[in-house]
Design an enzyme around this catalytic site. Structure first.
Site, short mmCIF file in Angstrom:
data_model
loop_
_atom_site.label_atom_id
_atom_site.label_comp_id
_atom_site.label_asym_id
_atom_site.label_seq_id
_atom_site.Cartn_x
_atom_site.Cartn_y
_atom_site.Cartn_z
N GLY A 1 -9.72 72.57 12.97
CA GLY A 1 -9.00 71.84 11.92
C GLY A 1 -7.50 72.09 11.90
O GLY A 1 -6.71 71.14 11.75
N SER B 1 -12.25 78.80 11.75
CA SER B 1 -11.38 78.77 10.57
C SER B 1 -10.13 79.65 10.75
O SER B 1 -9.67 80.29 9.80
CB SER B 1 -12.15 79.17 9.31
OG SER B 1 -13.17 78.21 9.05
N ASN C 1 -8.72 72.27 19.51
CA ASN C 1 -9.85 71.34 19.66
C ASN C 1 -9.76 70.30 18.55
O ASN C 1 -10.08 70.59 17.40
CB ASN C 1 -11.17 72.12 19.56
CG ASN C 1 -12.38 71.21 19.53
OD1 ASN C 1 -12.29 70.03 19.88
ND2 ASN C 1 -13.52 71.74 19.12
N GLU D 1 -21.07 72.60 18.36
CA GLU D 1 -21.42 71.24 17.90
C GLU D 1 -22.14 70.47 19.01
O GLU D 1 -23.01 69.64 18.72
CB GLU D 1 -20.14 70.52 17.43
CG GLU D 1 -19.66 71.11 16.10
CD GLU D 1 -18.18 70.95 15.81
OE1 GLU D 1 -17.50 70.15 16.48
OE2 GLU D 1 -17.69 71.67 14.91
N LYS E 1 -11.57 67.81 18.11
CA LYS E 1 -12.88 67.24 17.81
C LYS E 1 -12.76 65.70 17.80
O LYS E 1 -11.97 65.14 18.56
CB LYS E 1 -13.42 67.77 16.48
CG LYS E 1 -13.34 69.29 16.37
CD LYS E 1 -14.19 69.79 15.26
CE LYS E 1 -13.89 71.24 15.01
NZ LYS E 1 -14.97 71.95 14.40
N HIS F 1 -19.57 74.11 23.25
CA HIS F 1 -19.18 74.20 21.84
C HIS F 1 -20.45 74.12 20.98
O HIS F 1 -21.38 73.37 21.31
CB HIS F 1 -18.22 73.07 21.49
CG HIS F 1 -17.55 73.27 20.16
ND1 HIS F 1 -18.19 72.97 18.98
CD2 HIS F 1 -16.33 73.75 19.83
CE1 HIS F 1 -17.38 73.27 17.97
NE2 HIS F 1 -16.24 73.74 18.46
N GLY G 1 -15.13 75.41 10.78
CA GLY G 1 -14.90 74.33 9.82
C GLY G 1 -15.35 74.65 8.41
O GLY G 1 -15.43 73.76 7.56
N GLU H 1 -17.21 81.96 18.92
CA GLU H 1 -17.08 81.09 17.75
C GLU H 1 -18.34 81.21 16.89
O GLU H 1 -19.32 80.48 17.13
CB GLU H 1 -16.92 79.64 18.19
CG GLU H 1 -15.65 79.36 18.95
CD GLU H 1 -15.17 77.94 18.73
OE1 GLU H 1 -14.05 77.76 18.28
OE2 GLU H 1 -15.95 77.00 18.96
C1 PEP Z 1 -13.67 74.61 16.59
O1 PEP Z 1 -13.80 73.41 16.44
O2 PEP Z 1 -13.91 75.12 17.70
C2 PEP Z 1 -13.25 75.42 15.46
C3 PEP Z 1 -13.10 76.70 15.62
O3 PEP Z 1 -13.01 74.74 14.28
P1 PEP Z 1 -12.23 75.31 13.00
O4 PEP Z 1 -11.00 76.01 13.46
O5 PEP Z 1 -11.94 74.10 12.16
O6 PEP Z 1 -13.17 76.27 12.31
#
Ligand code: PEP
Length: 253
Positions: free
Chosen positions: A236, A214, A12, A99, A14, A97, A175, A169
């Site tokens: 990320g 993460s 992803n 976000e 983003k 998601h 993040g 998640e």
């Molecule tokens: C995500 O954006 O779904 C995510 C898991 O981000 P990160 O891996 O940066 O924590």
């Protein structure tokens, strides 16, 4: 991981990238991707057609980060339909998601409608669920993720998970650099699978449940080794080709 489920890793991006940066990222992923890996890249919507062209001839899937709940074309400024995503080459779409839930007030019911729209268009929805830190600290994790999943089951039926993928998640791990331990993630993955299994044992056994939060090359292997973790949704770390492909390589073969 069960031998009957094939691992999947989705990146992803983003709201990151540019035409130049995307071209170099896709080239890097294509060059280093382990043979036979099941992997999907989810760039920002404005770059989907570009990335589709860059992925031509590869086995890498293309995913969007959101979809309209509306199937028909119409007066929905700023939205795009599942059919449009298919038209530009998408195979997958992320829905729900955290976000989007937090920044755009997406409700459980809306996430269910988006899941249904994705399925109707022939896309594989990657349905995200997860609790905030406050909810975890209040001992509400199981109730929150259960409620989020049950809304999709109620709106789309358990049959949705013949093709839909689920992603756990935890919001506090996205993040932040703070990853759920493999045991913490496994506990929730088993719970989610159990809720699906309670409706249909076969679908519960075959649905793929990804972990996101993460994930890095350095922690992917121990997460993916857990029996109910079938791969990852990567934020990320999906912006670095070498890191992302190392995560893909951590999926048990
Ligand atoms: C995500 O954006 O779904 C995510 C898991 O981000 P990160 O891996 O940066 O924590």
């Amino acid at each position: 991981m069960s031998v009957t489920r094939r691992g999947l890793v989705a990146g992803n991006w983003k709201m990151h990238g540019s035409r130049a940066a995307n071209a170099s990222l896709v080239a890097g992923v294509r060059a280093a991707l382990p043979a036979g890996a099941d992997c999907v890249l989810c760039p920002p919507a404005v770059y989907l057609a570009d990335v589709a062209a860059a992925l031509a001839g590869s086995s890498i899937g293309l995913g969007a980060q959101d979809v309209s709940p509306e199937a028909a074309q119409g007066a929905y400024t700023g939205e795009w339909s599942g059919a449009m995503l298919r038209d530009v080459g998408c195979s997958h779409v992320i829905v729900g998601h955290s976000e989007r839930r937090a920044r755009h007030g997406e409700s459980d019911a809306l996430v269910a409608r988006k899941t249904a729209a994705a399925l109707a268009a022939g896309l594989v929805p990657i349905v995200c669920v997860g609790e905030t830190l406050e909810e975890r600290d209040a001992g509400a994790t199981a109730a929150v993720v259960g409620r989020q999943l049950e809304a999709v089951l109620a709106g789309c039926g358990v049959e949705a998970f013949r093709s839909a993928v689920l992603a756990y998640e935890p919001v506090w791990a996205i993040g932040t650099g703070r990853t759920a331990t493999p045991e913490q993630a496994q506990e929730i993955h088993a719970l989610l699978r159990g809720l699906i299994r309670a409706r249909d044992a076969i679908i519960g056994g075959s649905v793929r449940v990804l972990y996101g939060g993460s994930v890095k090359a350095s922690n992917a292997r121990e997460l993916f080794a857990m029996p109910d973790i079938d791969g990852g949704l990567i934020g990320g770390a999906s912006l670095k080709a070498d890191e992302f492909t190392a995560i893909v390589a951590a999926v048990p073969g």
